[in-house]
Design a protein around this motif. Structure first.
Motif, PDB file in Angstrom:
ATOM      1  N   LEU A 238       0.856  -1.187   0.000  1.00 30.51           N
ATOM      2  CA  LEU A 238       0.000   0.000   0.000  1.00 30.51           C
ATOM      3  C   LEU A 238       0.892   1.237   0.000  1.00 30.51           C
ATOM      4  O   LEU A 238       1.907   1.274   0.706  1.00 30.51           O
ATOM      5  CB  LEU A 238      -0.877  -0.034   1.245  1.00 30.51           C
ATOM      6  CG  LEU A 238      -1.944   1.021   1.462  1.00 30.51           C
ATOM      7  CD1 LEU A 238      -2.966   1.009   0.328  1.00 30.51           C
ATOM      8  CD2 LEU A 238      -2.636   0.776   2.805  1.00 30.51           C
ATOM      9  N   GLU A 239       0.551   2.245  -0.788  1.00 33.04           N
ATOM     10  CA  GLU A 239       1.400   3.433  -0.913  1.00 33.04           C
ATOM     11  C   GLU A 239       0.572   4.699  -0.758  1.00 33.04           C
ATOM     12  O   GLU A 239      -0.541   4.799  -1.289  1.00 33.04           O
ATOM     13  CB  GLU A 239       2.105   3.431  -2.271  1.00 33.04           C
ATOM     14  CG  GLU A 239       3.100   4.558  -2.465  1.00 33.04           C
ATOM     15  CD  GLU A 239       3.886   4.413  -3.759  1.00 33.04           C
ATOM     16  OE1 GLU A 239       4.997   3.847  -3.721  1.00 33.04           O
ATOM     17  OE2 GLU A 239       3.373   4.863  -4.804  1.00 33.04           O
ATOM     18  N   ALA A 240       1.129   5.670  -0.023  1.00 27.43           N
ATOM     19  CA  ALA A 240       0.479   6.972   0.163  1.00 27.43           C
ATOM     20  C   ALA A 240       1.476   8.073  -0.165  1.00 27.43           C
ATOM     21  O   ALA A 240       2.589   8.092   0.356  1.00 27.43           O
ATOM     22  CB  ALA A 240      -0.024   7.126   1.593  1.00 27.43           C
ATOM     23  N   THR A 244      -0.919  12.714   2.237  1.00 30.90           N
ATOM     24  CA  THR A 244      -2.197  12.023   1.993  1.00 30.90           C
ATOM     25  C   THR A 244      -2.382  10.857   2.959  1.00 30.90           C
ATOM     26  O   THR A 244      -3.317  10.068   2.822  1.00 30.90           O
ATOM     27  CB  THR A 244      -2.263  11.476   0.554  1.00 30.90           C
ATOM     28  OG1 THR A 244      -1.303  10.415   0.401  1.00 30.90           O
ATOM     29  CG2 THR A 244      -1.983  12.558  -0.474  1.00 30.90           C
ATOM     30  N   GLN A 245      -1.519  10.773   3.965  1.00 32.35           N
ATOM     31  CA  GLN A 245      -1.483   9.567   4.800  1.00 32.35           C
ATOM     32  C   GLN A 245      -2.727   9.376   5.667  1.00 32.35           C
ATOM     33  O   GLN A 245      -2.962   8.267   6.159  1.00 32.35           O
ATOM     34  CB  GLN A 245      -0.237   9.574   5.691  1.00 32.35           C
ATOM     35  CG  GLN A 245       1.064   9.379   4.928  1.00 32.35           C
ATOM     36  CD  GLN A 245       1.696  10.701   4.496  1.00 32.35           C
ATOM     37  OE1 GLN A 245       1.078  11.756   4.609  1.00 32.35           O
ATOM     38  NE2 GLN A 245       2.934  10.653   4.014  1.00 32.35           N
ATOM     39  N   LEU A 248      -4.881   6.399   5.087  1.00 31.54           N
ATOM     40  CA  LEU A 248      -4.450   5.061   5.502  1.00 31.54           C
ATOM     41  C   LEU A 248      -5.145   4.577   6.771  1.00 31.54           C
ATOM     42  O   LEU A 248      -4.982   3.416   7.154  1.00 31.54           O
ATOM     43  CB  LEU A 248      -2.936   5.051   5.746  1.00 31.54           C
ATOM     44  CG  LEU A 248      -2.031   5.262   4.536  1.00 31.54           C
ATOM     45  CD1 LEU A 248      -0.591   5.482   4.986  1.00 31.54           C
ATOM     46  CD2 LEU A 248      -2.114   4.065   3.595  1.00 31.54           C
ATOM     47  N   TYR A 251      -6.749   1.186   7.180  1.00 34.64           N
ATOM     48  CA  TYR A 251      -5.898  -0.003   7.062  1.00 34.64           C
ATOM     49  C   TYR A 251      -5.117  -0.287   8.344  1.00 34.64           C
ATOM     50  O   TYR A 251      -4.365  -1.248   8.410  1.00 34.64           O
ATOM     51  CB  TYR A 251      -4.931   0.177   5.885  1.00 34.64           C
ATOM     52  CG  TYR A 251      -5.646   0.229   4.555  1.00 34.64           C
ATOM     53  CD1 TYR A 251      -5.849  -0.920   3.816  1.00 34.64           C
ATOM     54  CD2 TYR A 251      -6.134   1.442   4.053  1.00 34.64           C
ATOM     55  CE1 TYR A 251      -6.520  -0.887   2.604  1.00 34.64           C
ATOM     56  CE2 TYR A 251      -6.800   1.490   2.845  1.00 34.64           C
ATOM     57  CZ  TYR A 251      -6.996   0.324   2.124  1.00 34.64           C
ATOM     58  OH  TYR A 251      -7.668   0.365   0.919  1.00 34.64           O
ATOM     59  N   THR A 283       6.701  10.029   0.824  1.00 30.29           N
ATOM     60  CA  THR A 283       5.873   8.887   0.442  1.00 30.29           C
ATOM     61  C   THR A 283       6.037   7.764   1.455  1.00 30.29           C
ATOM     62  O   THR A 283       7.151   7.453   1.870  1.00 30.29           O
ATOM     63  CB  THR A 283       6.267   8.387  -0.960  1.00 30.29           C
ATOM     64  OG1 THR A 283       5.966   9.408  -1.922  1.00 30.29           O
ATOM     65  CG2 THR A 283       5.518   7.117  -1.326  1.00 30.29           C
ATOM     66  N   LEU A 300      -4.794   6.993  -2.462  1.00 32.00           N
ATOM     67  CA  LEU A 300      -3.934   5.836  -2.230  1.00 32.00           C
ATOM     68  C   LEU A 300      -3.672   5.074  -3.529  1.00 32.00           C
ATOM     69  O   LEU A 300      -4.503   5.057  -4.435  1.00 32.00           O
ATOM     70  CB  LEU A 300      -4.576   4.902  -1.213  1.00 32.00           C
ATOM     71  CG  LEU A 300      -4.808   5.479   0.188  1.00 32.00           C
ATOM     72  CD1 LEU A 300      -5.456   4.436   1.093  1.00 32.00           C
ATOM     73  CD2 LEU A 300      -3.511   5.986   0.790  1.00 32.00           C
ATOM     74  N   THR A 301      -2.509   4.443  -3.576  1.00 31.01           N
ATOM     75  CA  THR A 301      -2.148   3.590  -4.701  1.00 31.01           C
ATOM     76  C   THR A 301      -1.482   2.328  -4.147  1.00 31.01           C
ATOM     77  O   THR A 301      -1.322   2.180  -2.935  1.00 31.01           O
ATOM     78  CB  THR A 301      -1.182   4.296  -5.671  1.00 31.01           C
ATOM     79  OG1 THR A 301      -0.006   4.693  -4.942  1.00 31.01           O
ATOM     80  CG2 THR A 301      -1.815   5.535  -6.287  1.00 31.01           C
ATOM     81  N   THR A 302      -1.089   1.428  -5.042  1.00 28.14           N
ATOM     82  CA  THR A 302      -0.332   0.251  -4.651  1.00 28.14           C
ATOM     83  C   THR A 302       0.986   0.237  -5.433  1.00 28.14           C
ATOM     84  O   THR A 302       1.202   1.056  -6.331  1.00 28.14           O
ATOM     85  CB  THR A 302      -1.089  -1.062  -4.930  1.00 28.14           C
ATOM     86  OG1 THR A 302      -1.028  -1.359  -6.333  1.00 28.14           O
ATOM     87  CG2 THR A 302      -2.539  -0.963  -4.484  1.00 28.14           C
TER      88      THR A 302
END
Length: 365
Positions: A238-240, A244-245, A248, A251, A283, A300-302
């Motif tokens: 999982l990436e932020a 933008t955290q 999260l 999760y 990041t 969010l991205t992966t």
């Protein structure tokens, strides 16, 4: 699922069954006839590969009664399932209410870890399809980093030497080669592939289980491939992006450990990072296994692009650098907004991976 690499070798694609909470023989058989068979049906394939997870108790039961091992092999064949790899990282209780640090116990300083791994090797040698000569087992990267002492390091070295000797003995006796891959993971004694090269013995039948999520969380670009890659675990982190955290928060759950890293820091779990331990201007990558095909709502991205690059590195060249690929998303039960039927998600992941292998020139058999 099997694929022919341009070099002529067979590459096996499987999914890891540690996502299913089965820790009895009855549970394993129910899992095979239920979720595993449903995944095979959804994919429309005659043969589905499984990265089977057998808890300590199940492994003991199989070896205590040889007829149970025969029965398991027969069930796999009857259901169109095959096993060429086992996940030997969790010892037991992987889908219990709270796992967190328990997943690293017992570690490689313990005789229990050695015995468990050797028992899995014995089982796998008997479960391998008749036309497959080599199986693989993934295991933890020695130990969690705390409480590491010279005495513990010596015990680990002895156990690994015994492991290698016993694997050679098994090969001579069974005619099947079983290889063990140590799986670097953030927070462990072996966190990264460079550390694996420095700390793990370079012995025949041993190598790495390269988990793409773990390598991405470690910002390894590219990973060190000095040691043989026994198995690739196809997984996404999982990436932020910076600032933008807050997205999260959903999760930060209580079952699994979600190590989190940025360019300048590391925390054992996501909650610590969100509590201010990591800078928001960088990041973050989180050890939360995300579906390979997932497209998350912004922000969010992966790390799916990282996984695609790793597949290209290992399987896109003239020679296959690994022959076992295991999709390992074990977090469906704790994933926000996850599907009510995890089998559908698992089938979609396998289909995504099948497509990436086809792009690299592999032909499905």
């Amino acid at each position: 699922m099997r694929f022919r690499h341009p070099d002529g070798s067979t590459v096996h694609l499987a999914y890891c069954t540690n996502v299913h909470p089965a820790e009895t023989l009855t549970g394993i058989h129910d899992q095979l006839a239920g979720a595993c068979s449903r995944v095979r049906s959804l994919l429309g394939v005659d043969r589905l590969g499984l990265g089977l997870w057998l808890s300590r108790d199940v492994a003991s039961a199989l070896l205590a009664d040889p007829s149970e091992l025969v029965r398991l092999r027969a069930a796999l064949e009857r259901l169109g399932l095959e096993v060429v790899t086992l996940n030997g990282f969790p010892y037991r209780g992987f889908q219990q209410e709270v796992v967190k640090y328990r997943v690293y116990e017992p570690d490689w300083a313990s005789p229990s870890r050695l015995r468990y791994t050797l028992d899995l090797a014995e089982i796998l040698a008997q479960l391998l399809p008749a036309d497959v000569a080599e199986g693989t087992i993934s295991t933890l990267p020695l130990a969690w980093r705390t409480d590491w002492t010279p005495t513990k390091a010596e015990a680990v070295s002895r156990n690994i030497a015994t492991l290698c000797d016993e694997l050679h003995t098994l090969s001579s006796r069974s005619g099947k080669t079983i290889r063990v891959g140590f799986e670097p993971e953030p927070g462990c004694i072996v966190e990264t592939t460079p550390q694996a090269t420095a700390l793990l013995p370079h012995l025949d039948l041993l190598g790495l289980c390269l988990d793409a999520c773990h390598a991405a969380v470690g910002f390894e670009d590219p990973p060190d491939l000095t040691l043989p890659i026994v198995k690739l675990q196809a997984s996404c982190a999982l990436e932020a992006a910076p600032y933008t955290q807050s997205a999260l928060a959903a999760y930060d759950e209580h079952r699994f450990l979600h190590q989190t890293r940025s360019a300048s820091g590391f925390t054992d779990d996501l909650g610590e990072a969100m509590g201010g331990a990591l800078p928001p201007g960088e990041t973050w990558r989180v050890h939360f296994h995300m579906p390979l095909h997932a497209e998350l709502p912004p922000p969010l991205t992966t790390t799916a692009p990282y996984l695609r690059g790793l597949l290209r590195t290992l399987l896109g060249g003239d020679t296959a650098l690994t022959r076992h690929v295991e999709v390992e998303t074990y977090t469906w039960t704790v994933m926000p907004g996850g599907p009510s039927d995890a089998a559908e998600g698992i089938a979609a992941e396998l289909d995504w991976t099948r497509g990436r292998l086809a792009e690299l020139g592999l032909k499905e058999l």
